[in-house]
Structures are given as structure tokens and as C-alpha cells.
Motif scaffolding. Structure first.
Motif: not given
Length: 80
Positions: A29-48
Motif C-alpha cells: 500500500f505504501k509503495d502504491l501510494m508513493s509519488e513515484r507510483a502516482m507519476r507512473s500511473l499519470a504517465t500511463s493515463d497520458l499514454a492511454a
């Protein structure tokens, strides 16, 4: 379709984090809520989003259909 990419990205991050934390769900949970994970999800959203806009445009161009019939080989029959 774009949300599916984000979901798949999130699931893969969760699986990797679960393996890295040896099953500790608090660490996952801590890893998934980290800033790095959020940036990765935002990048995935942009690419999608880019892919979702591009795909309808590219599907308007027709690609050649694959060959469905086998070529008949010419065999020489023995002369009678």
C-alpha cells in the motif's frame, strides 16, 4: 480502453510490489501510494489517452488483408 491500460499498469505495480515486500500488504500500500507510483500511473493515463485518440484515426487507413488462400503450386504431370 484507456482506463484498462491504467488498471493493468496498477495491477502490475501491485504484483511487483507484493513480491518485493514479500507479502507485506502495508508495504504494498505504501509503495502504491508513493509519488513515484502516482507519476507512473499519470504517465500511463497520458499514454492511454494518446493511443485512444490515435487508434480511431489509424483504423481509417485500410491495411492489406492477409492472404487467405494458399497459392496453388504448379506441378508438372508426367507425360503420357
Amino acid at each position: 480502453m484507456g482506463r484498462l491500460f491504467i488498471f493493468c499498469s496498477f495491477c502490475s505495480q501491485a504484483a511487483i510490489s507484493l513480491a518485493n515486500n514479500k507479502g507485506d500488504l502495508g508495504g504494498v500500500f505504501k509503495d502504491l501510494m508513493s509519488e513515484r507510483a502516482m507519476r507512473s500511473l499519470a504517465t500511463s493515463d497520458l499514454a492511454a489517452s494518446i493511443i485512444a485518440v490515435w487508434m480511431p484515426l489509424s483504423s481509417s487507413r485500410r491495411l492489406p488483408a492477409p492472404l487467405t488462400r494458399r497459392r496453388q503450386s504448379r506441378t508438372m504431370s508426367p507425360m503420357s
